[in-house]
Design an enzyme around this catalytic site. Sequence first.
Site, short mmCIF file in Angstrom:
data_model
loop_
_atom_site.label_atom_id
_atom_site.label_comp_id
_atom_site.label_asym_id
_atom_site.label_seq_id
_atom_site.Cartn_x
_atom_site.Cartn_y
_atom_site.Cartn_z
N GLU A 129 71.75 37.49 53.25
CA GLU A 129 72.23 38.84 52.97
C GLU A 129 71.12 39.85 53.11
O GLU A 129 69.96 39.56 52.87
CB GLU A 129 72.72 38.91 51.52
CG GLU A 129 73.95 38.11 51.30
CD GLU A 129 74.06 37.68 49.86
OE1 GLU A 129 74.15 38.56 48.99
OE2 GLU A 129 74.05 36.47 49.61
N CYS A 185 71.87 39.57 44.38
CA CYS A 185 71.33 38.45 45.16
C CYS A 185 72.28 37.30 45.34
O CYS A 185 72.72 36.69 44.37
CB CYS A 185 70.12 37.87 44.44
SG CYS A 185 68.95 39.07 44.02
N CYS A 226 67.07 46.17 51.56
CA CYS A 226 66.72 45.01 50.74
C CYS A 226 66.76 43.77 51.63
O CYS A 226 67.76 43.49 52.28
CB CYS A 226 67.72 44.90 49.59
SG CYS A 226 67.41 43.46 48.54
N SER A 274 59.80 39.98 37.87
CA SER A 274 61.04 39.72 37.14
C SER A 274 60.70 39.11 35.79
O SER A 274 60.42 37.92 35.70
CB SER A 274 61.93 38.77 37.95
OG SER A 274 62.25 39.38 39.17
N LEU A 275 60.71 39.94 34.77
CA LEU A 275 60.30 39.49 33.44
C LEU A 275 61.51 38.99 32.66
O LEU A 275 61.56 37.85 32.23
CB LEU A 275 59.58 40.64 32.74
CG LEU A 275 58.87 40.32 31.43
CD1 LEU A 275 57.82 39.24 31.62
CD2 LEU A 275 58.21 41.59 30.87
N HIS A 276 62.48 39.85 32.45
CA HIS A 276 63.79 39.51 31.88
C HIS A 276 63.80 39.05 30.44
O HIS A 276 64.88 38.84 29.88
CB HIS A 276 64.52 38.46 32.74
CG HIS A 276 64.77 38.88 34.15
ND1 HIS A 276 65.15 40.15 34.49
CD2 HIS A 276 64.70 38.19 35.32
CE1 HIS A 276 65.30 40.23 35.80
NE2 HIS A 276 65.03 39.06 36.33
N CYS A 312 71.26 33.82 38.36
CA CYS A 312 71.18 34.26 39.76
C CYS A 312 72.02 33.39 40.69
O CYS A 312 71.98 32.16 40.60
CB CYS A 312 69.72 34.24 40.21
SG CYS A 312 69.48 34.80 41.90
N CYS A 314 66.69 30.39 38.45
CA CYS A 314 67.02 31.34 37.38
C CYS A 314 68.51 31.20 37.04
O CYS A 314 69.35 31.18 37.94
CB CYS A 314 66.71 32.78 37.79
SG CYS A 314 64.97 33.03 38.18
N CYS A 337 67.33 29.75 47.32
CA CYS A 337 66.13 29.86 46.49
C CYS A 337 66.02 28.62 45.63
O CYS A 337 67.01 28.01 45.28
CB CYS A 337 66.26 31.10 45.59
SG CYS A 337 64.77 31.46 44.63
N ASN A 390 74.36 41.41 36.69
CA ASN A 390 75.56 41.30 37.51
C ASN A 390 76.24 39.99 37.19
O ASN A 390 75.61 38.94 37.18
CB ASN A 390 75.20 41.31 39.00
CG ASN A 390 75.08 42.71 39.53
OD1 ASN A 390 76.04 43.48 39.50
ND2 ASN A 390 73.89 43.07 39.98
N1 SAH Z 1 62.70 35.91 43.68
C1 SAH Z 1 62.34 37.28 43.47
C2 SAH Z 1 63.15 38.28 44.27
C3 SAH Z 1 64.62 38.09 44.40
S1 SAH Z 1 65.69 38.50 43.09
C4 SAH Z 1 62.39 37.61 42.00
O1 SAH Z 1 62.77 36.76 41.22
O2 SAH Z 1 61.99 38.70 41.64
C5 SAH Z 1 65.62 40.24 42.87
C6 SAH Z 1 65.89 40.65 41.44
O3 SAH Z 1 67.28 40.51 41.08
C7 SAH Z 1 65.11 39.81 40.45
O4 SAH Z 1 64.59 40.63 39.43
C8 SAH Z 1 66.19 38.91 39.89
O5 SAH Z 1 65.83 38.36 38.66
C9 SAH Z 1 67.37 39.85 39.85
N2 SAH Z 1 68.67 39.20 39.70
C10 SAH Z 1 69.09 38.01 40.16
N3 SAH Z 1 70.35 37.76 39.79
C11 SAH Z 1 70.77 38.81 39.08
C12 SAH Z 1 71.97 39.15 38.42
N4 SAH Z 1 73.04 38.32 38.41
N5 SAH Z 1 72.02 40.33 37.80
C13 SAH Z 1 70.97 41.19 37.78
N6 SAH Z 1 69.80 40.93 38.39
C14 SAH Z 1 69.69 39.75 39.02
#
Ligand code: SAH
Length: 348
Positions: free
Chosen positions: A92, A336, A105, A217-219, A119, A116, A112, A293
């Site tokens: 994508e 993603c 993007c 990506s801290l989260h 994701c 996570c 991947c 999301n």
């Molecule tokens: N692998 C890299 C880049 C790809 S993901 C990373 O982890 O940063 C890009 C961003 O989207 C990351 O911050 C990821 O954590 C976030 N992301 C993935 N799935 C998501 C979801 N369902 N809702 C919101 N953000 C999401």
Amino acid sequence: MVHLYDFTLEELRDWVVRELGERPFRAVQLYEWMYQKRAKSFDEMTNLPKALRQRLNEMAYLRSAKQVVRQDSKVDPTTKFLLAWPDGVTVESVLMRHGYGNSVCVSSQVGCKMGCTFCASTLGGMIRHMTAGEMVEQVMHSQSLLDEVGQRVSSVVVMGSGEPMDNYDQVMRFIDIITNEHGLNIGQRHITVSTVGLVPGIRRLAEEGRQITLAVSLHAPNDAIRGRMMPVNKAYPIAKLMEACHDYYRKTGRRISFEYALVAGENDSLECAKELAELVKGLPCHVNLIPVNYVPERGYRRTDRKQIFAFWRALLDAGVNATIRREMGHDIAAACGQLRAQYANRQA
Ligand code: SAH
């Protein structure tokens, strides 16, 4: 056959001299045709001798991907593409039109392996890396669309599927190609690379002294929560990650951008906000809050609007630079891996 989008200008120069026996200036001509005049075939490159165009047709190619899905958002000027490569893989790529410019993007891998839990990209594991040329093609695909209205891609975010630090060399080569002044000439400062938090990659990037933006990506504000959401936290826990971020800032002078996807009941309490503020204290940075999301396979719920604002407020009150990300393309599964996953489900 070589993919010409794979070459930096220097590499193209070497190739033109070595393989074609041409003079080096031909490389600049070729590069300008590819990126400034956006030629889709060698036959369009009319100031190159016919014999040279012939050799190029025999030895090299430009575009190799086919668009299999295009979705235009009805709520904002966002277009999402699913592109398919000759070996059958799909990735994508998203074009987001903002008032201040157009942003693409890019996916750095097919799938991947970071795992996570929120994701969609990671559901089927990592199939293969994207080459630099395939990332360039994603940008060129959106550029073609913008050419119809006389606009250009002004910024690039490596935030699609895949972990860029796990495909480091190709991602850096990609950046070299799209920032070259004879090519797309996209400013380093308009490029963002987002990482799950692979510390060796962050350290390597710090040494390069590039002017790009690093997003992390801290989260979550602590290892207990982050460990549940992101398996990578076992290898690189928060203390190690933050240490690398501080070093990154010291070496580059670039403010780090932290991504924080808000998940209801998981990482969205006001205690989390306070803990997060403590964690980033003293590091020049920016926190980007993203309502998670919904991914059907994952089952996480997003934080409601009221709580998102309360969380944001708590960060601001603690002196943290924070924004709530404007959502783009929510109606077209622009997160993603969602489109690719939907497409795979439909095919099955
Ligand atoms: N692998 C890299 C880049 C790809 S993901 C990373 O982890 O940063 C890009 C961003 O989207 C990351 O911050 C990821 O954590 C976030 N992301 C993935 N799935 C998501 C979801 N369902 N809702 C919101 N953000 C999401």
